[in-house]
Design a protein around this motif. Structure first.
Motif, PDB file in Angstrom:
ATOM      1  N   ALA A  76     -16.846  21.251  60.766  1.00  0.00           N
ATOM      2  CA  ALA A  76     -16.281  22.206  61.727  1.00  0.00           C
ATOM      3  C   ALA A  76     -14.970  21.693  62.301  1.00  0.00           C
ATOM      4  O   ALA A  76     -14.714  20.500  62.337  1.00  0.00           O
ATOM      5  CB  ALA A  76     -17.284  22.448  62.843  1.00  0.00           C
ATOM      6  N   HIS A 127     -25.982  31.496  60.836  1.00  0.00           N
ATOM      7  CA  HIS A 127     -24.935  31.307  61.826  1.00  0.00           C
ATOM      8  C   HIS A 127     -24.362  29.900  61.714  1.00  0.00           C
ATOM      9  O   HIS A 127     -24.912  29.040  61.018  1.00  0.00           O
ATOM     10  CB  HIS A 127     -25.491  31.520  63.234  1.00  0.00           C
ATOM     11  CG  HIS A 127     -26.286  32.775  63.366  1.00  0.00           C
ATOM     12  ND1 HIS A 127     -25.707  34.023  63.448  1.00  0.00           N
ATOM     13  CD2 HIS A 127     -27.624  32.989  63.386  1.00  0.00           C
ATOM     14  CE1 HIS A 127     -26.646  34.939  63.534  1.00  0.00           C
ATOM     15  NE2 HIS A 127     -27.827  34.347  63.487  1.00  0.00           N
ATOM     16  N   ARG A 128     -23.274  29.661  62.427  1.00  0.00           N
ATOM     17  CA  ARG A 128     -22.583  28.377  62.324  1.00  0.00           C
ATOM     18  C   ARG A 128     -23.492  27.203  62.663  1.00  0.00           C
ATOM     19  O   ARG A 128     -23.418  26.147  62.050  1.00  0.00           O
ATOM     20  CB  ARG A 128     -21.361  28.378  63.250  1.00  0.00           C
ATOM     21  CG  ARG A 128     -20.446  27.172  63.086  1.00  0.00           C
ATOM     22  CD  ARG A 128     -19.201  27.339  63.929  1.00  0.00           C
ATOM     23  NE  ARG A 128     -19.518  27.356  65.348  1.00  0.00           N
ATOM     24  CZ  ARG A 128     -19.643  26.243  66.089  1.00  0.00           C
ATOM     25  NH1 ARG A 128     -19.501  25.056  65.536  1.00  0.00           N
ATOM     26  NH2 ARG A 128     -19.911  26.329  67.379  1.00  0.00           N
ATOM     27  N   SER A 142     -23.787  27.687  58.286  1.00  0.00           N
ATOM     28  CA  SER A 142     -23.856  29.019  57.672  1.00  0.00           C
ATOM     29  C   SER A 142     -23.079  29.023  56.358  1.00  0.00           C
ATOM     30  O   SER A 142     -23.508  29.649  55.379  1.00  0.00           O
ATOM     31  CB  SER A 142     -23.311  30.089  58.616  1.00  0.00           C
ATOM     32  OG  SER A 142     -21.917  29.974  58.791  1.00  0.00           O
ATOM     33  N   ASP A 180     -20.423  23.596  59.859  1.00  0.00           N
ATOM     34  CA  ASP A 180     -20.744  25.023  59.810  1.00  0.00           C
ATOM     35  C   ASP A 180     -21.853  25.204  58.781  1.00  0.00           C
ATOM     36  O   ASP A 180     -21.588  25.337  57.581  1.00  0.00           O
ATOM     37  CB  ASP A 180     -19.500  25.822  59.415  1.00  0.00           C
ATOM     38  CG  ASP A 180     -19.766  27.324  59.340  1.00  0.00           C
ATOM     39  OD1 ASP A 180     -20.935  27.740  59.510  1.00  0.00           O
ATOM     40  OD2 ASP A 180     -18.807  28.079  59.103  1.00  0.00           O
TER      41      ASP A 180
END
Length: 344
Positions: free
Chosen positions: A344, A316-317, A305, A303
Motif C-alpha cells: 500500500a 476490500h483493501r 483486495s 492491499d
C-alpha cells in the motif's frame, strides 16, 4: 441533492438514477408476487443480516410472497439462527423457480451464487446490493458502494427511499450486519457508521446482548479446535516487503475431530490478525480435498483486495478472500509474490 454531492450522485457514491431504478423495480411488483432474496454461499453476518433486514422491510410494505435463501448446504451459522426474519429462510431447492423480482445481497459476482446463478437468466429484474469494489455489476440494477463498510449500509439507504419505518426487528438484522463486517466497529473511522449504529440502537435493540451472541459465544469444541489451528500458525517476518505475514490452516478433519460445523472457522482470522509482527494475516480453510477458502487481512501495509482479485476472488483493501486449490503450502506460495507486488 444532498449537500456535498455531485449532481446525479447521492452521498453514498451510488448514482441517483440507480437508486431510482431499484425503487421502481420493487414498486412495480405486485404485493402478492413471488420475490426471491439471495445472499452468498456460506453466508456471514452481513449477508444474512442485510438480506433478512431488507426482507422484513418488504414485509412491512405488504409483500407476502417473500423467500430468502443462499446456495449450498442449508446450514445457518448458530450465531445468526435467532435473527428476526429467519422464518423467511428456505433451502436452495425451495427458492422460487421464476420469481417476479430477485434481490441479491453481499455478492460480488455470479460465481458466489453457485447453483442459484441460473435464476438470473429468467425474466425477473435483478437488483444487487453490495459493497465490494470487485463487484462485476451482474445485476440489472447495481447498488454497489465500495466506500460502504457493509452491505447493510446500502440496504438501509434503500429501505429509507422505499419509505420503510425502521423498527427493532429490522434494526437488529442491520446492526448484526454492520457489527460483523466492521469487526465490532474496530475497523472504521467514519462518523456516519456510528450515526447509523446509533439510529439502529435507538429502536431499543441491545448491542451488548447482540455482541455476546455473535462474538463471545462458541461451543467448547470450537475453542479446542481454535487452539490447534492457532498452534500451527507460522510467522514470516520477511514477507510483504518486510511488513510480515502470519498464516495457518484448518481442515475438515479438524472439524470432524471436534464435532464442529464450518462456520466456527470464520472467526479464526481475528486472533491471527492480532500478531504484532505481521501486517498480513491469512487463514486457509478446507472446503473439500484440495480446495480451500482463503481469508486475507491487512493492517494497512498491503492491499489484500488486489491480491484476492489476482487469484480469482475479491474484497476490500484490508479484508478479502478467494478460493484456492492444492495444499496449504502451495496456496501460500501463490500469495507471497502478490503481497510484494501490492504494497500500500
Amino acid at each position: 441533492m444532498r449537500p456535498g454531492t455531485e449532481p446525479g450522485r447521492s452521498s453514498s457514491g451510488i448514482r441517483d438514477r440507480d437508486w431510482d431504478a431499484a425503487v421502481a423495480a420493487i414498486r412495480s411488483v405486485p404485493l402478492d408476487a413471488e420475490v426471491q432474496l439471495i445472499c452468498h454461499v456460506n453466508p456471514d453476518g452481513d449477508a444474512l443480516g442485510s438480506m433478512l433486514g431488507f426482507a422484513l422491510g418488504l414485509r412491512q410494505l405488504g409483500f407476502t410472497g417473500l423467500r430468502a435463501t443462499f446456495p449450498g448446504e442449508f446450514d445457518v451459522p448458530e450465531p445468526y439462527r435467532a435473527l428476526p426474519g429467519a422464518d423467511l429462510l428456505v433451502e436452495e431447492r425451495e427458492a422460487y423457480a421464476e420469481p417476479a423480482l430477485i434481490l441479491i445481497f453481499d455478492v460480488a459476482s455470479e460465481s458466489r451464487l453457485v447453483g442459484l446463478a441460473g435464476r438470473l437468466d429468467g425474466a425477473a429484474p435483478v437488483v444487487v446490493l453490495d459493497h465490494h469494489a470487485s463487484n462485476t455489476s451482474f445485476g440489472d440494477v447495481n447498488l454497489v458502494d465500495p466506500a460502504a463498510v457493509a452491505t447493510s449500509v446500502v440496504a438501509d439507504e434503500l429501505l429509507v427511499r422505499l419509505g420503510v419505518e425502521l423498527d427493532a426487528e429490522i434494526a437488529e438484522c442491520l446492526y448484526v450486519a454492520l457489527a460483523t463486517d466492521t469487526g465490532s466497529f474496530k475497523f472504521v473511522r467514519s462518523p456516519s457508521v456510528h450515526t447509523l449504529a446509533a439510529r439502529l440502537i435507538a429502536t431499543g435493540i441491545s448491542p451488548g446482548e447482540i455482541a455476546r451472541r455473535i462474538f463471545d459465544t462458541r461451543p467448547f469444541g470450537a475453542m479446542k479446535l481454535a487452539g490447534e489451528v492457532l498452534g500451527r500458525a507460522l510467522l514470516e517476518p520477511e514477507a510483504a516487503g518486510g511488513h510480515g505475514m502470519v498464516w495457518t490452516y484448518a481442515t475438515n478433519a479438524d472439524l470432524e475431530r471436534h464435532h464442529q460445523r464450518p462456520y466456527v472457522l470464520d472467526s479464526l482470522i481475528d486472533p491471527v490478525r492480532g500478531v504484532a509482527e505481521a501486517d498480513v494475516a491469512v487463514v486457509v480453510k478446507e472446503l473439500v480435498p484440495g480446495e480451500w477458502s482463503v481469508s486475507l487481512r491487512s493492517k494497512g501495509g498491503v492491499d489484500v483486495s488486489a491480491v484476492a482479485v489476482a487469484l480469482g476472488g475479491g474484497g476490500h483493501r484490508l479484508a478479502a478472500g478467494f478460493t484456492a486449490y492444492g495444499t496449504p503450502g502451495e496456496v501460500i506460495a501463490q500469495i507471497r509474490p502478490l503481497l510484494d507486488a501490492n504494497l500500500a
